[in-house]
Write a protein that holds these residues in place. Structure first.
Motif, mmCIF file in Angstrom:
data_model
loop_
_atom_site.group_PDB
_atom_site.id
_atom_site.type_symbol
_atom_site.label_atom_id
_atom_site.label_comp_id
_atom_site.label_asym_id
_atom_site.label_seq_id
_atom_site.Cartn_x
_atom_site.Cartn_y
_atom_site.Cartn_z
ATOM 1 N N SER A 96 1.309 -1.205 -0.248
ATOM 2 C CA SER A 96 -0.140 -0.027 0.251
ATOM 3 C C SER A 96 1.005 1.309 -0.192
ATOM 4 N N LEU A 97 2.322 1.338 0.294
ATOM 5 C CA LEU A 97 2.433 2.594 0.029
ATOM 6 C C LEU A 97 3.393 2.566 -1.168
ATOM 7 N N PHE A 98 3.566 1.299 -1.730
ATOM 8 C CA PHE A 98 3.438 1.833 -3.869
ATOM 9 C C PHE A 98 1.428 2.553 -4.288
ATOM 10 N N GLY A 99 1.152 2.267 -3.587
ATOM 11 C CA GLY A 99 -0.351 2.461 -3.990
ATOM 12 C C GLY A 99 -0.941 1.287 -4.555
ATOM 13 N N ILE A 100 0.110 0.316 -4.130
ATOM 14 C CA ILE A 100 -1.145 -1.041 -4.524
ATOM 15 C C ILE A 100 -1.500 -1.847 -3.316
ATOM 16 N N THR A 101 -2.800 -1.995 -4.129
ATOM 17 C CA THR A 101 -3.992 -2.687 -3.297
ATOM 18 C C THR A 101 -4.017 -4.196 -3.568
ATOM 19 N N ASN A 102 -4.170 -4.322 -5.127
ATOM 20 C CA ASN A 102 -4.343 -5.785 -5.438
ATOM 21 C C ASN A 102 -3.725 -6.571 -6.010
ATOM 22 N N LEU A 103 -3.095 -7.510 -5.543
ATOM 23 C CA LEU A 103 -1.765 -8.697 -5.845
ATOM 24 C C LEU A 103 -2.249 -9.393 -7.029
ATOM 25 N N VAL A 104 -3.107 -9.148 -7.554
ATOM 26 C CA VAL A 104 -3.882 -10.113 -8.038
ATOM 27 C C VAL A 104 -3.605 -10.600 -10.095
ATOM 28 N N ALA A 105 -2.659 -10.625 -10.472
ATOM 29 C CA ALA A 105 -2.397 -9.854 -11.812
ATOM 30 C C ALA A 105 -2.265 -10.981 -13.054
ATOM 31 N N ILE A 106 -2.942 -12.482 -12.483
ATOM 32 C CA ILE A 106 -3.415 -13.483 -13.377
ATOM 33 C C ILE A 106 -4.943 -13.712 -12.999
ATOM 34 N N GLU A 107 -5.908 -13.429 -13.714
ATOM 35 C CA GLU A 107 -7.292 -13.662 -13.341
ATOM 36 C C GLU A 107 -8.170 -15.054 -12.970
ATOM 37 N N VAL A 108 -7.822 -16.015 -12.876
ATOM 38 C CA VAL A 108 -8.296 -17.847 -13.566
ATOM 39 C C VAL A 108 -9.147 -17.922 -13.137
ATOM 40 N N GLN A 109 -10.186 -17.307 -12.586
ATOM 41 C CA GLN A 109 -11.576 -17.783 -11.992
ATOM 42 C C GLN A 109 -12.117 -17.616 -13.394
ATOM 43 N N ASP A 110 -12.709 -17.084 -14.333
ATOM 44 C CA ASP A 110 -13.382 -17.479 -15.646
ATOM 45 C C ASP A 110 -12.713 -19.035 -15.736
ATOM 46 N N PHE A 111 -11.357 -19.776 -15.727
ATOM 47 C CA PHE A 111 -11.236 -20.641 -16.295
ATOM 48 C C PHE A 111 -11.628 -21.589 -15.997
#
Length: 294
Positions: A97-112
């Motif tokens: 969060s210090l770098f403004g990153i709130t979501n680490l997920v880079a690859i979404e696989v839920q639709d697989f």
């Protein structure tokens, strides 16, 4: 600081309540009873079709390994791992969060498709574990912890559980970031984990299976027995057959070694005659200042 203390407190009470719920209310995704069921299944196979027929059913250190099951998979989480890991995750998220990153997920696989999600998670997790396992043998300070697992002198399914609690921290810490970057549900994790536990049971069991050509992909008892060999070949002095569930990594990176039938080879490591007996002594051994140079 209050936030982290609250996380620790909630982790202790939350895991205790979870464990009570697991024991009191069996369900499809109940880890406690799946572990017991898989353990009994593989133990029965050992009794009915043993590879080493002269090995006692209640082999050397059977009860020690049974306690390791209880401690590593249940008590350790209650004593501290659950709290430590939850605080670690929160600290990591606060750092991002210090770098403004709130979501680490880079690859979404839920639709697989679900089978694709399971396969992706299984392969990624196993490759990470293969690398960690290799480092446990190559780094002297990590090897001191891993010696606990290699102190097994008679192989059977429960030997899978004889490992130092710090190994859980090593494995899970390295796995966290790559798996956090891919969205997986808890049910998918449960299925993958229990499948890995089952393969691990079989790999350590007193069974003479190799799976034929599939043995080049899936780890198996006839391959894994050589991982525990006391005598190491000259070109693999830091160990071989590091695969946990999959054997393919060892074939790809040339650490596979099955020179002959390993049914009756001596297990352990050089100097293991000086390695302590008993859970407490084995647990404290890596933290002592003086170690054997093996």
């Amino acid at each position: 600081m209050d936030k982290y203390l609250k996380i620790i407190q909630d982790s202790f009470t939350g895991y205790f309540n979870y464990l009570v719920e697991e024991i009191a209310h069996p369900s499809l995704y109940n880890y406690f009873y799946w572990l017991i069921g898989l353990s009994l299944l593989v133990w029965i196979l050992e009794i009915v079709i043993p590879w080493r027929r002269n090995q006692p059913i209640l082999r050397k250190d059977f009860w020690l390994d049974t306690f390791y099951i209880l401690f590593n998979f249940f008590l350790f989480s209650l004593v501290g791992y659950n709290a430590i890991s939850n605080v670690g995750v929160e600290l990591f998220n606060d750092f991002l969060s210090l770098f403004g990153i709130t979501n680490l997920v880079a690859i979404e696989v839920q639709d697989f498709p679900e089978w694709a999600q399971l396969l992706i998670m299984f392969v990624i997790a196993d490759f990470i574990q293969w690398n960690v396992h290799r480092q446990l043998h190559r780094r002297p300070w990590l090897w001191e912890f891993h010696k606990v697992h290699h102190s097994v002198k008679e192989m059977a399914f429960a030997a899978q559980f004889r490992f130092h609690f710090m190994e859980t921290i090593f494995y899970k810490s390295v796995q966290y970031i790559p798996l956090a970057m891919i969205g997986f549900g808890i049910q998918q994790f449960f299925v993958v984990h229990m499948f890995a536990v089952f393969i691990g049971h079989l790999n350590h069991a007193n069974l003479g299976w190799s799976y034929g050509y599939f043995g080049y992909i899936i780890n198996n008892p006839k391959m894994h027995i050589w991982h525990h060999s006391k005598e190491l070949p000259d070109h693999l002095k830091k160990g071989m057959n590091f695969g946990l569930s999959l054997s393919i990594w060892d074939y790809l990176f040339r650490t596979a070694y099955i020179p002959k039938n390993g049914k009756d080879i001596e297990l352990g490591f050089e100097g293991d005659e000086n390695f302590p007996d008993g859970f407490v002594n084995q647990t404290m051994h890596p933290f002592q200042k003086k170690h054997n140079k093996n």
